[in-house]
Design an enzyme around this catalytic site. Structure first.
Site, PDB file in Angstrom:
ATOM      1  CG  ASP A 107      72.149   1.686 -93.479  1.00  0.00           C
ATOM      2  OD1 ASP A 107      70.926   1.908 -93.360  1.00  0.00           O
ATOM      3  OD2 ASP A 107      72.882   2.350 -94.236  1.00  0.00           O
ATOM      4  CD  GLU A 190      64.148  11.147 -96.851  1.00  0.00           C
ATOM      5  OE1 GLU A 190      64.133  11.666 -97.993  1.00  0.00           O
ATOM      6  OE2 GLU A 190      65.128  10.550 -96.372  1.00  0.00           O
TER       7      GLU A 190
HETATM    8  N1  UDP Z   1      68.141  -0.656-100.038  1.00  0.00           N
HETATM    9  C1  UDP Z   1      67.400  -1.487-100.864  1.00  0.00           C
HETATM   10  N2  UDP Z   1      67.845  -1.708-102.151  1.00  0.00           N
HETATM   11  C2  UDP Z   1      68.981  -1.131-102.651  1.00  0.00           C
HETATM   12  C3  UDP Z   1      69.717  -0.281-101.821  1.00  0.00           C
HETATM   13  C4  UDP Z   1      69.269  -0.049-100.521  1.00  0.00           C
HETATM   14  O1  UDP Z   1      66.389  -2.026-100.436  1.00  0.00           O
HETATM   15  O2  UDP Z   1      69.318  -1.378-103.823  1.00  0.00           O
HETATM   16  C5  UDP Z   1      67.678  -0.401 -98.652  1.00  0.00           C
HETATM   17  C6  UDP Z   1      68.779  -0.473 -97.589  1.00  0.00           C
HETATM   18  O3  UDP Z   1      68.878  -1.772 -97.057  1.00  0.00           O
HETATM   19  C7  UDP Z   1      68.331   0.578 -96.580  1.00  0.00           C
HETATM   20  C8  UDP Z   1      67.562   1.583 -97.412  1.00  0.00           C
HETATM   21  O4  UDP Z   1      67.180   0.919 -98.617  1.00  0.00           O
HETATM   22  O5  UDP Z   1      67.480   0.013 -95.591  1.00  0.00           O
HETATM   23  C9  UDP Z   1      68.379   2.825 -97.765  1.00  0.00           C
HETATM   24  O6  UDP Z   1      69.554   2.440 -98.435  1.00  0.00           O
HETATM   25  P1  UDP Z   1      71.013   2.926 -97.977  1.00  0.00           P
HETATM   26  O7  UDP Z   1      71.160   2.687 -96.528  1.00  0.00           O
HETATM   27  O8  UDP Z   1      71.993   2.316 -98.898  1.00  0.00           O
HETATM   28  O9  UDP Z   1      70.885   4.482 -98.292  1.00  0.00           O
HETATM   29  P2  UDP Z   1      71.570   5.740 -97.585  1.00  0.00           P
HETATM   30  O10 UDP Z   1      71.966   5.390 -96.197  1.00  0.00           O
HETATM   31  O11 UDP Z   1      72.716   6.063 -98.435  1.00  0.00           O
HETATM   32  O12 UDP Z   1      70.499   6.771 -97.618  1.00  0.00           O
HETATM   33 MN    MN Z   2      71.652   3.915 -94.937  1.00  0.00          MN
END
Ligand code: UDP
Ligand code: MN
Length: 242
Positions: A107, A190
């Site tokens: 995203d 991280e």
């Molecule tokens: N993701 C995943 N399983 C989940 C939720 C998220 O594989 O249950 C993946 C998502 O597609 C993204 C990454 O993990 O590539 C981080 O998730 P997200 O973008 O929701 O987190 P944030 O932006 O809030 O850190």
């Molecule tokens: Mn994200």
């Protein structure tokens, strides 16, 4: 010779999945020498994702790595994308001897200039990430061209208060650290991963993006969409209407 870039992308099934991966694919299609590791948090690979990957002409592997049940059932913050990224590391260890890898969530938004920057990574590189935390930016701080700390809106006792999109790692450097992995610890993914690269200190990071003066990656977040109308993945994406 140009080092291969391995892009490790966690993803999971939801209405936004195909649009996110479409946008990301169209960024990566502008880059030479990339190998995209798309890793789904799922027990079965989503067919529409495979189809999309095939249409891109990119070199890719479509893998699965479900989040363990014990984390899935947990209330509150979950370690999102951790199984996926560890699966990516496992793939790199088994299949790559050189090059550079980068954890690129599905995203986020990436400037194509980022990829030529991170190709320069000899050990671990770091660079700014926009739209990140309450400060709107997460970045190494430089004084007189040298590392002088981190700017981040959520330090929380972390040795490496950086975003997932704010660093890249050389494959040989990873091979020298057979135990490096990402912890299932929400908020500390991280930090835990970078600590597992010891001996490696914040001051050792190779600072990219014109001494961290350019933002080439943004932690964009897509709003959640109504799932009901699109519960069936047949409704997602242009290739899926039949
Ligand atoms: N993701 C995943 N399983 C989940 C939720 C998220 O594989 O249950 C993946 C998502 O597609 C993204 C990454 O993990 O590539 C981080 O998730 P997200 O973008 O929701 O987190 P944030 O932006 O809030 O850190
Ligand atoms: Mn994200």
């Amino acid at each position: 010779s140009e080092e291969t870039l391995y892009i490790i992308t966690p993803t999971y099934r939801r209405p936004e999945q195909i649009p996110e991966l479409t946008r990301m694919a169209h960024t990566l299609m502008l880059i030479k020498n990339v190998h995209w590791l798309v890793i789904e948090d799922a027990t079965v690979a989503t067919k529409q994702v495979t189809k999309l990957l095939e249409r891109t002409g990119l070199k890719f592997d479509h893998l699965i790595a479900p989040m363990p049940e014990k984390y899935k059932l947990k209330k509150g913050a979950k370690p999102r994308g951790v199984s996926n990224r560890n699966r990516g590391l496992q793939w790199i260890r088994a299949n790559a001897t050189r090059g550079v890898f980068y954890f690129a969530d599905d995203d986020n938004t990436y400037d194509i200039e980022l990829f030529d920057e991170i190709r320069k990574t000899k050990t671990v590189s770091m660079f700014p990430v926009g739209l990140c935390t309450k400060f709107g930016l997460s970045s190494p701080i430089l004084k007189n061209g040298k590392f002088a700390g981190f700017y981040d809106g959520w330090v929380a006792g972390r040795k490496f208060p950086v975003d997932m999109a704010g660093f890249a790692v050389n494959v040989k450097f990873l091979h020298q650290r057979p135990n490096a992995s990402m912890p299932f610890r929400a908020g500390y993914e991280e930090d835990g991963f970078l600590k597992s690269l010891a001996p490696f200190e914040p001051r050792d990071a190779q600072l990219l993006a014109d001494n961290c003066t350019k933002v080439l990656a943004w932690h964009t977040q897509t709003k959640k969409n109504e799932p009901s109308a699109a519960l069936d993945m047949k409704l997602y994406g242009s290739t899926n209407l039949v």
